[in-house]
Design an enzyme around this catalytic site. Structure first.
Site, PDB file in Angstrom:
ATOM      1  NE  ARG A 116      -1.742  -7.085  -3.296  1.00  0.00           N
ATOM      2  CZ  ARG A 116      -0.680  -7.870  -3.156  1.00  0.00           C
ATOM      3  NH1 ARG A 116       0.330  -7.500  -2.411  1.00  0.00           N
ATOM      4  NH2 ARG A 116      -0.634  -9.036  -3.748  1.00  0.00           N
TER       5      ARG A 116
ATOM      6  CB  CYS B 130       9.631  -5.536  14.598  1.00  0.00           C
ATOM      7  SG  CYS B 130      10.853  -5.731  13.287  1.00  0.00           S
TER       8      CYS B 130
ATOM      9  CB  CYS C 181      10.455   0.499   9.451  1.00  0.00           C
ATOM     10  SG  CYS C 181      11.467  -0.963   9.118  1.00  0.00           S
TER      11      CYS C 181
ATOM     12  CB  CYS D 104       6.753  -0.139  11.050  1.00  0.00           C
ATOM     13  SG  CYS D 104       5.950  -1.743  11.342  1.00  0.00           S
TER      14      CYS D 104
ATOM     15  CB  CYS E 109       2.031 -14.081  -0.286  1.00  0.00           C
ATOM     16  SG  CYS E 109       3.127 -12.650  -0.166  1.00  0.00           S
TER      17      CYS E 109
ATOM     18  CB  CYS F  60       5.201  -9.717  -3.473  1.00  0.00           C
ATOM     19  SG  CYS F  60       4.065  -8.400  -2.967  1.00  0.00           S
TER      20      CYS F  60
ATOM     21  CB  CYS G 208      -0.284 -11.968   2.186  1.00  0.00           C
ATOM     22  SG  CYS G 208      -0.721 -11.841   0.453  1.00  0.00           S
TER      23      CYS G 208
HETATM   24  N1  SAM Z   1       9.020  -7.321   9.019  1.00  0.00           N
HETATM   25  C1  SAM Z   1       9.030  -7.666   7.635  1.00  0.00           C
HETATM   26  C2  SAM Z   1       9.695  -6.619   6.779  1.00  0.00           C
HETATM   27  O1  SAM Z   1       9.587  -5.434   7.067  1.00  0.00           O
HETATM   28  O2  SAM Z   1      10.298  -6.996   5.772  1.00  0.00           O
HETATM   29  C3  SAM Z   1       7.653  -7.990   7.103  1.00  0.00           C
HETATM   30  C4  SAM Z   1       6.453  -7.198   7.584  1.00  0.00           C
HETATM   31  S1  SAM Z   1       6.447  -5.439   7.233  1.00  0.00           S
HETATM   32  C5  SAM Z   1       5.128  -4.864   8.198  1.00  0.00           C
HETATM   33  C6  SAM Z   1       5.875  -5.414   5.532  1.00  0.00           C
HETATM   34  C7  SAM Z   1       5.731  -4.067   4.839  1.00  0.00           C
HETATM   35  O3  SAM Z   1       4.580  -3.399   5.333  1.00  0.00           O
HETATM   36  C8  SAM Z   1       6.833  -3.044   5.014  1.00  0.00           C
HETATM   37  O4  SAM Z   1       7.923  -3.286   4.185  1.00  0.00           O
HETATM   38  C9  SAM Z   1       6.128  -1.779   4.612  1.00  0.00           C
HETATM   39  O5  SAM Z   1       6.312  -1.534   3.231  1.00  0.00           O
HETATM   40  C10 SAM Z   1       4.653  -2.054   4.923  1.00  0.00           C
HETATM   41  N2  SAM Z   1       4.153  -1.180   5.994  1.00  0.00           N
HETATM   42  C11 SAM Z   1       4.421  -1.293   7.320  1.00  0.00           C
HETATM   43  N3  SAM Z   1       3.829  -0.315   8.009  1.00  0.00           N
HETATM   44  C12 SAM Z   1       3.152   0.450   7.121  1.00  0.00           C
HETATM   45  C13 SAM Z   1       2.354   1.627   7.234  1.00  0.00           C
HETATM   46  N4  SAM Z   1       2.152   2.210   8.396  1.00  0.00           N
HETATM   47  N5  SAM Z   1       1.810   2.135   6.114  1.00  0.00           N
HETATM   48  C14 SAM Z   1       2.040   1.541   4.913  1.00  0.00           C
HETATM   49  N6  SAM Z   1       2.785   0.433   4.751  1.00  0.00           N
HETATM   50  C15 SAM Z   1       3.356  -0.101   5.831  1.00  0.00           C
HETATM   51 FE1  SF4 Z   2       9.786  -4.595  11.633  1.00  0.00          FE
HETATM   52 FE2  SF4 Z   2       7.777  -3.093  10.818  1.00  0.00          FE
HETATM   53 FE3  SF4 Z   2      10.193  -2.688   9.812  1.00  0.00          FE
HETATM   54 FE4  SF4 Z   2       8.841  -4.977   9.193  1.00  0.00          FE
HETATM   55  S1  SF4 Z   2       8.281  -2.892   8.657  1.00  0.00           S
HETATM   56  S2  SF4 Z   2      10.998  -4.777   9.770  1.00  0.00           S
HETATM   57  S3  SF4 Z   2       7.708  -5.282  11.120  1.00  0.00           S
HETATM   58  S4  SF4 Z   2       9.581  -2.409  11.959  1.00  0.00           S
END
Ligand code: SAM
Ligand code: SF4
Ligand code: DTB
Length: 322
Positions: free
Chosen positions: A267, A60, A64, A67, A135, A195, A104
């Site tokens: 949740r 990606c 973030c 992530c 979802c 959500c 989901c």
């Molecule tokens: N890429 C899309 C986005 O970010 O909108 C969808 C997938 S992303 C992995 C979905 C959510 O997972 C993120 O917004 C974040 O809140 C949560 N998430 C990702 N990594 C995480 C982590 N290490 N611990 C807790 N929540 C996490």
């Molecule tokens: Fe990409 Fe992870 Fe951020 Fe979702 S949360 S936009 S998968 S980097």
């Protein structure tokens, strides 16, 4: 009058000070108020059961800080392709057979390309036809993309605000808070349930937790589903190795979400692998009424189904009917 909103519980005029004051209540008082609100709007024995599947993992472009799927970090999560329809449907069937009522599907995209969206729409149609709620979480959406997902039978779109507006820039630089709010309003306008929640345990202050709940509780409509994630620390990500949040501060966040968004399903989301049964029990007492079920979240572990079945039985909790 049976209109529960007439009592004034469902408010959109929360101030940051109101929410800060809730966080600062003595713990027993906070728990009492949350449990009382929970019982007013829900059967407090019922827990909504969702199962997650990563339909497109890693690679990606977003940054973030939490992530494992971001290309900005070396976490050992490789970039995969979009999963085949048949694989998704067989995972959905297994989730249904194991007792989930919602499936989901998550993709590590900044936003979906139109040809990918066609494939996701086919997945939504197939999963919905099995009698599961659907979802997806695919990143930012345009209005016409939201409409197409709705036509395919999508019930919920997950898109989190993640943290307070002030702390957000420390966590993500590749898209703005406003981008997220824009996607949420497109989802809402398309008639899809929202959500939307966030992550705690990212070294944010209590005021940031209050700011995150404030942002959620003052959206034009409360999200139908509010996932509260405890950061899952993953080696290689920017936030790996930071101080862990005290469990009672996690419980407080759940309780404040329950009080401020009384009719929403809250949740107890990522992070349960690191939580004791006692902390989880306090979260249910604080008004959490949904969990992710199954051994994997997107890329990280979650308690196995047998363990969760045992915990639910011990606490006298039952699945919420769809
Ligand atoms: N890429 C899309 C986005 O970010 O909108 C969808 C997938 S992303 C992995 C979905 C959510 O997972 C993120 O917004 C974040 O809140 C949560 N998430 C990702 N990594 C995480 C982590 N290490 N611990 C807790 N929540 C996490
Ligand atoms: Fe990409 Fe992870 Fe951020 Fe979702 S949360 S936009 S998968 S980097
Ligand atoms: C949400 O709020 N939490 C889920 C779901 N929405 C998509 C994701 C949690 C991801 C945890 C880290 C991982 O497994 O990669």
């Amino acid at each position: 009058m049976t209109d529960k909103t007439s009592s004034g519980d469902i408010r959109h005029d929360w101030t940051r000070a109101d929410i800060r004051a809730l966080f600062q209540l003595p713990f027993p008082e906070l728990m009492f108020r949350a449990a009382e609100m929970h019982r007013k709007y829900f059967d407090a024995r019922q827990v909504q059961i969702s199962t997650l599947l990563s339909i497109k993992t890693g690679g990606c472009p977003e940054d973030c800080a939490y992530c494992p799927q971001s290309v900005h970090f070396d976490t050992g999560v490789g970039a995969g392709k979009l999963m085949a329809l048949e694989t998704v449907l067989s995972e959905a069937k297994a989730a249904k057979d194991a007792g989930a009522s919602r499936f989901c599907m998550g993709a590590a995209w900044r936003s979906p390309k139109d040809r990918d969206l066609d494939k996701v729409c086919a997945m939504v149609e197939g999963v919905k036809a099995m009698g599961l709620e659907t979802c997806v979480t695919l990143g930012m959406l345009e209005g016409d993309q939201a409409t197409r997902l709705k036509s395919a039978g999508l019930d919920y779109y997950n898109h989190n605000l993640d943290t307070s507006p002030e702390y957000y820039g420390d966590i993500i630089t590749t898209r703005t808070y406003q981008d997220r709010l824009d996607t949420l309003s497109r989802v809402r306008d398309a008639g899809i349930n929202v959500c939307c929640g966030g992550i705690v345990g990212m070294n944010e202050s209590e005021d940031d937790r209050a700011g995150m709940i404030h942002a959620l509780a003052t959206l034009p409509a409360h999200p139908e589903s509010v996932p509260i994630n405890l950061l899952v620390q993953v080696e290689g990500t920017k936030l790996n190795g930071i101080a862990k949040l005290a469990p009672l501060d996690f419980v407080r966040t759940i309780a404040v979400a329950r009080i401020t968004m009384p009719a929403s399903v809250v949740r107890l989301s990522a992070g349960r692998e690191d939580m004791s049964d006692e902390t989880q029990a306090l979260c249910f007492l604080a008004g959490a009424n949904s969990v992710f079920y199954g051994p994997r979240l997107l890329t990280t572990p979650n308690p196995v189904a047998d363990k969760d079945r045992a915990l639910m039985a011990e606490l006298g909790l039952v699945p919420m009917p769809a």
